[in-house]
Write a protein that holds these residues in place. Sequence first.
Motif, mmCIF file in Angstrom:
data_model
loop_
_atom_site.group_PDB
_atom_site.id
_atom_site.type_symbol
_atom_site.label_atom_id
_atom_site.label_comp_id
_atom_site.label_asym_id
_atom_site.label_seq_id
_atom_site.Cartn_x
_atom_site.Cartn_y
_atom_site.Cartn_z
ATOM 1 N N GLU A 163 -19.219 -1.759 18.063
ATOM 2 C CA GLU A 163 -18.110 -2.357 18.813
ATOM 3 C C GLU A 163 -17.822 -1.575 20.084
ATOM 4 O O GLU A 163 -17.587 -2.155 21.155
ATOM 5 C CB GLU A 163 -16.857 -2.422 17.942
ATOM 6 N N LEU A 164 -17.840 -0.251 19.977
ATOM 7 C CA LEU A 164 -17.605 0.579 21.156
ATOM 8 C C LEU A 164 -18.709 0.368 22.198
ATOM 9 O O LEU A 164 -18.440 0.358 23.401
ATOM 10 C CB LEU A 164 -17.518 2.047 20.755
ATOM 11 N N ILE A 180 -20.311 -2.395 22.720
ATOM 12 C CA ILE A 180 -20.018 -3.667 23.382
ATOM 13 C C ILE A 180 -18.947 -3.461 24.449
ATOM 14 O O ILE A 180 -19.043 -3.982 25.566
ATOM 15 C CB ILE A 180 -19.557 -4.718 22.346
ATOM 16 N N ALA A 181 -17.909 -2.681 24.120
ATOM 17 C CA ALA A 181 -16.844 -2.418 25.084
ATOM 18 C C ALA A 181 -17.381 -1.696 26.314
ATOM 19 O O ALA A 181 -17.002 -2.004 27.456
ATOM 20 C CB ALA A 181 -15.746 -1.582 24.425
ATOM 21 N N ALA A 198 -12.000 -2.052 19.874
ATOM 22 C CA ALA A 198 -13.283 -1.630 19.324
ATOM 23 C C ALA A 198 -13.136 -0.307 18.582
ATOM 24 O O ALA A 198 -12.462 0.614 19.060
ATOM 25 C CB ALA A 198 -14.303 -1.496 20.449
ATOM 26 N N LYS A 199 -13.787 -0.192 17.415
ATOM 27 C CA LYS A 199 -13.695 1.017 16.605
ATOM 28 C C LYS A 199 -15.069 1.555 16.196
ATOM 29 O O LYS A 199 -15.320 2.744 16.283
ATOM 30 C CB LYS A 199 -12.868 0.749 15.344
ATOM 31 N N THR A 200 -15.948 0.682 15.703
ATOM 32 C CA THR A 200 -17.246 1.130 15.208
ATOM 33 C C THR A 200 -18.176 1.441 16.380
ATOM 34 O O THR A 200 -17.937 1.006 17.513
ATOM 35 C CB THR A 200 -17.899 0.053 14.329
#
Length: 328
Positions: free
Chosen positions: A295-296, A298-299, A290-292
Amino acid sequence: MDKRVLHSIIADLEIGKTPVLSQVDFPCFSEEARDGKAALDSVSLAALAARLTKDDLPVFKRALRAIDEGDLAWLGFKIVTDPAAAVSNTDNEVTKKYGDQGSADGMAGVFFCNDAKEIVASRPYSPRDAFQMKDVTRGPSMHNDQFAGLTWASVALFEPVKVWLLGASDVASELAAQAAHLGFLVVVVDYDTAYVNAQRFPEAERIVLASFDNLEELKAAPHDYVCVLTRGHMFDPQACIWALRSGVHYVGMMGCVGKNDRVYELVREAGITDAQWERVKRPIGLTFGAKTPAELAIAIVGELVDVRYKERYHEEARRSHDKNLGRG
């Protein structure tokens, strides 16, 4: 679930009076929760209440005991839209078979179920009913409307986990929406109203402090979770110190190893022990590239769900589920 509601229902049933069940007390029948399902409305709830008798007392008394004992348990509802279809529907060709019988009867009813799969119901139930009673305790379950003629709903008899987001960063904004959708009670804390506001955090409780040095004004409970997400990592040390001194169940912090090493030095200077520091999950979240900010988030929320699952569920239920996940 407010214990006073259950006490009132029990008192009414004991004298043969029809209790009043409201959408406020049973939000699975509210407009927001039912997502357009006509069967789960105030009319169905009132009709269900009218069917309740003294035979249903064990269900509500077991629910009351579950609250007193801190049990992970639910009060469930069977709502029938077509009695003949509810009884006669059959298993499909894909899912597990539960026999030739559909529901045991074509009548609405209430039941109790906990994570240990203990069921208390006022009337006999079929194997299919038992499957759906257990399944609906997940909350909005995938099988509520799998079979014709009826639907299922439930309300939790326990409080949601509170998640503190320390810092109103872009990741925190994304995380707040996802965590709220997954049933967490979200509180976001920052000092700048340009970041912590209703537009960025519409479903969270918002707390604005003069600075992160004022975190001691806030009180967290031992079962709360804390996500350290301060903008630019500028106030991560203060956030970690507060979380660790509060003794919360889970603490996670974003950041690379180099930054985290500097945070470690600062929290140690403040009196935090190495043992306390090792309780901080760093970096926060599951690892899958995850980067954005989205996304982070979600992680992180994936990790929060897993922590909640491990903390809450009955040991036997965890063992079975972990085995299915390949980590038992």
